[in-house]
Design a protein around this motif. Structure first.
Motif, PDB file in Angstrom:
ATOM      1  N   SER A 101       0.865  -1.179   0.000  1.00 33.04           N
ATOM      2  CA  SER A 101       0.000   0.000   0.000  1.00 33.04           C
ATOM      3  C   SER A 101       0.894   1.218   0.000  1.00 33.04           C
ATOM      4  O   SER A 101       2.118   1.113   0.158  1.00 33.04           O
ATOM      5  CB  SER A 101      -0.925   0.015   1.224  1.00 33.04           C
ATOM      6  OG  SER A 101      -1.883   1.065   1.109  1.00 33.04           O
ATOM      7  N   ILE A 121      -1.111 -10.574   0.419  1.00 33.08           N
ATOM      8  CA  ILE A 121      -2.082 -10.322  -0.649  1.00 33.08           C
ATOM      9  C   ILE A 121      -2.083 -11.471  -1.660  1.00 33.08           C
ATOM     10  O   ILE A 121      -1.166 -12.283  -1.688  1.00 33.08           O
ATOM     11  CB  ILE A 121      -1.768  -8.997  -1.384  1.00 33.08           C
ATOM     12  CG1 ILE A 121      -0.309  -8.996  -1.868  1.00 33.08           C
ATOM     13  CG2 ILE A 121      -2.062  -7.806  -0.507  1.00 33.08           C
ATOM     14  CD1 ILE A 121       0.001  -7.853  -2.810  1.00 33.08           C
ATOM     15  N   THR A 127      -5.012  -7.713  -3.584  1.00 28.53           N
ATOM     16  CA  THR A 127      -5.706  -7.343  -2.345  1.00 28.53           C
ATOM     17  C   THR A 127      -5.557  -8.506  -1.342  1.00 28.53           C
ATOM     18  O   THR A 127      -5.044  -9.559  -1.704  1.00 28.53           O
ATOM     19  CB  THR A 127      -7.187  -7.054  -2.614  1.00 28.53           C
ATOM     20  OG1 THR A 127      -7.734  -8.143  -3.353  1.00 28.53           O
ATOM     21  CG2 THR A 127      -7.364  -5.775  -3.421  1.00 28.53           C
ATOM     22  N   PRO A 162      -8.521  -3.311   4.867  1.00 31.74           N
ATOM     23  CA  PRO A 162      -8.267  -3.639   3.459  1.00 31.74           C
ATOM     24  C   PRO A 162      -8.092  -2.373   2.620  1.00 31.74           C
ATOM     25  O   PRO A 162      -8.678  -1.335   2.916  1.00 31.74           O
ATOM     26  CB  PRO A 162      -9.528  -4.390   3.027  1.00 31.74           C
ATOM     27  CG  PRO A 162     -10.594  -3.948   3.968  1.00 31.74           C
ATOM     28  CD  PRO A 162      -9.922  -3.539   5.251  1.00 31.74           C
ATOM     29  N   HIS A 164      -8.214  -1.135  -1.484  1.00 31.85           N
ATOM     30  CA  HIS A 164      -8.679  -1.588  -2.796  1.00 31.85           C
ATOM     31  C   HIS A 164      -7.660  -1.152  -3.853  1.00 31.85           C
ATOM     32  O   HIS A 164      -7.786  -0.089  -4.468  1.00 31.85           O
ATOM     33  CB  HIS A 164     -10.084  -1.061  -3.064  1.00 31.85           C
ATOM     34  CG  HIS A 164     -11.043  -1.404  -1.955  1.00 31.85           C
ATOM     35  ND1 HIS A 164     -11.290  -2.709  -1.579  1.00 31.85           N
ATOM     36  CD2 HIS A 164     -11.788  -0.628  -1.125  1.00 31.85           C
ATOM     37  CE1 HIS A 164     -12.157  -2.713  -0.575  1.00 31.85           C
ATOM     38  NE2 HIS A 164     -12.473  -1.468  -0.276  1.00 31.85           N
ATOM     39  N   THR A 165      -6.677  -2.014  -4.042  1.00 28.01           N
ATOM     40  CA  THR A 165      -5.444  -1.659  -4.753  1.00 28.01           C
ATOM     41  C   THR A 165      -5.655  -1.258  -6.207  1.00 28.01           C
ATOM     42  O   THR A 165      -6.232  -2.024  -6.987  1.00 28.01           O
ATOM     43  CB  THR A 165      -4.479  -2.851  -4.683  1.00 28.01           C
ATOM     44  OG1 THR A 165      -4.485  -3.361  -3.355  1.00 28.01           O
ATOM     45  CG2 THR A 165      -3.067  -2.436  -5.078  1.00 28.01           C
ATOM     46  N   SER A 170     -11.421  -5.353  -2.958  1.00 28.94           N
ATOM     47  CA  SER A 170     -10.986  -6.531  -2.200  1.00 28.94           C
ATOM     48  C   SER A 170     -12.139  -7.533  -2.156  1.00 28.94           C
ATOM     49  O   SER A 170     -13.266  -7.208  -2.521  1.00 28.94           O
ATOM     50  CB  SER A 170     -10.637  -6.130  -0.766  1.00 28.94           C
ATOM     51  OG  SER A 170      -9.751  -5.032  -0.743  1.00 28.94           O
ATOM     52  N   GLU A 188     -12.058   0.552   5.641  1.00 26.79           N
ATOM     53  CA  GLU A 188     -11.666   0.409   4.234  1.00 26.79           C
ATOM     54  C   GLU A 188     -10.878   1.617   3.751  1.00 26.79           C
ATOM     55  O   GLU A 188     -11.368   2.739   3.793  1.00 26.79           O
ATOM     56  CB  GLU A 188     -12.911   0.304   3.351  1.00 26.79           C
ATOM     57  CG  GLU A 188     -13.659  -0.998   3.411  1.00 26.79           C
ATOM     58  CD  GLU A 188     -14.902  -0.914   2.521  1.00 26.79           C
ATOM     59  OE1 GLU A 188     -15.995  -0.689   3.091  1.00 26.79           O
ATOM     60  OE2 GLU A 188     -14.771  -1.026   1.293  1.00 26.79           O
TER      61      GLU A 188
END
Ligand SMILES: *Cc1c(COP(=O)(O)O)cnc(C)c1O
Length: 388
Positions: A101, A121, A127, A162, A164-165, A170, A188
């Motif tokens: 991240s 991940i 994710t 999490p 949300h890449t 995710s 989130e």
């Protein structure tokens, strides 16, 4: 040094898909509406932290995301910081967070004094790997009086964070189930996923609290800005309160009932965010179209793949992502060098956070996938205007 074929093939694709304009990694674009909105804000006189534009912007974010409560703040990092304070993050509490991240995610945890606990991940989605995490928690945690305690550090684990890449959701249902089983709150980090839906519902609205960012490089920019989303009225009210120095409302008295912050979003930024967000759907469509173009162009090139949204995610494709089939740091660097040299805004994945000098002492799962992906990921120029 001779450069590989692959680096030149990637460059050829960029020349084909991106061309000579919009070569940056992610550039904002501004319309006449944006100028108009900023001008009106100036004329209103309310350019600072007390402004109708902030309220209007919050209303618009509510509409777009479906969140019950929205609080806009100066940036995504501040939003995460206050969201974490709001859910009880503090010294000696651990928070499960992916190592892949942006540093801000984990910095915000540290601002509260809480301890990041790094999790692995999936290589296909970038994710959190829920199966591995579930297995890990079963071996690492003790349940005691409704609390989840890390058996090795004796600290309580209070939340799962999490991210949300690059705009891909995710596995939210699985994360919610795991969080319920271990009595963890979900926070989130949806800084990258404005416009991204999970099974039809907007990311950032599933956990106890979620955050967005409106930084200059995000899909919608307010020049700078962030938002906290929550279903919980009390939590939202608390975050709003501490974002404005925790001053108790009164006609003249300056009474602050706790330690507060000055994190409110200025009206000028809100005015820009307000007009920018009205174009969100269009931007998402353009970015999805850009994905198709890259995907098509890279289909015939061996050794790399363009990251595709998982089937449960309707992704905003914030950053397009090239993934090398094999971990090869030299090859990755060569591609970066060849294309950067031609003016294209490429960049590698963030350096794994669990290996940074100020974070490497904190607890962590086995992170071989994270470490492997670090030498395989390259983000490509992703501005929506490339295809407009
Ligand atoms: C951009 C970003 C943030 C921080 O947002 P700012 O508005 O820049 O403070 C946090 N987390 C992630 C994953 C981001 O990409």
């Amino acid at each position: 040094m001779s450069t590989s074929n692959l680096a030149h093939e990637v460059l050829n694709v960029l020349q084909l898909v991106v061309g000579e304009k919009n070569k940056a990694l992610h550039e904002p674009s501004f319309s006449a509406d944006d100028q108009q909105s900023l001008l009106e804000c100036l004329k209103s006189g309310y350019v600072s932290t007390v402004s109708n534009y902030s309220t209007e912007f919050e209303r618009e974010i509510t509409k777009v995301t479906g969140a019950k409560n929205v609080v806009v703040l100066i940036n995504g990092t501040a939003a995460l910081h206050l969201a974490l304070l709001g859910i009880g993050a503090k010294d000696d509490k651990e928070i499960l967070v992916p190592s892949l991240s942006f540093a801000a995610t984990v910095n915000a945890i540290r601002y509260t004094g809480a301890i990041p606990h790094f999790v692995e991940i999936e290589s296909d989605a970038l994710t959190i790997d829920v199966d591995k995490l579930s297995n890990y928690l079963r071996h690492t945690m003790i349940r005691k009086g409704g609390m989840t305690i890390n058996r090795f550090t004796s600290r309580q684990v209070i939340a799962l964070l999490p991210m949300h890449t690059f705009g891909h959701a995710s596995r939210i249902d699985e994360l919610l189930a795991l969080a319920e089983e271990f009595n963890l709150q979900i926070v989130e980090d949806a800084a990258e996923s404005l416009g991204t839906l999970y099974k039809g519902k907007h990311t950032g609205t599933f956990g106890r609290v979620g955050i967005l960012s409106f930084n200059g490089n995000k899909i919608v920019t307010a020049g700078g800005g962030g938002a906290v989303l929550s279903e919980d009225d009390d939590l939202s009210a608390l975050i709003r309160h501490i974002s404005r120095t925790a001053k108790v409302q009164h006609a003249w008295e300056y009474f602050h009932d706790q330690l507060g912050y000055n994190f409110r979003l200025p009206g000028l930024n809100a005015a820009l965010g307000l007009s920018q967000i009205s174009d969100l759907n269009n931007k998402v469509l353009l970015k999805r179209h850009l994905y198709s173009k890259y995907d098509e162009a890279f289909a015939s090139i061996r050794g790399v793949k363009i990251l595709k949204e998982p089937q449960y995610s309707y992704s905003n494709y914030w950053l397009q992502t090239l993934v090398l089939d094999k971990a090869d740091l030299n090859l990755r660097n060569e591609i970066l060098a060849v294309c950067t040299n031609e003016g294209y805004g490429l960049r590698p994945a963030w350096y794994p956070l669990h290996k940074l000098p100020y974070l490497n002492q904190f607890p962590s799962m086995n992170l071989e996938v994270t470490e492997n992906l670090y030498s395989r990921i390259i983000n490509l120029p992703s501005s929506p205007q490339i295809v407009s």
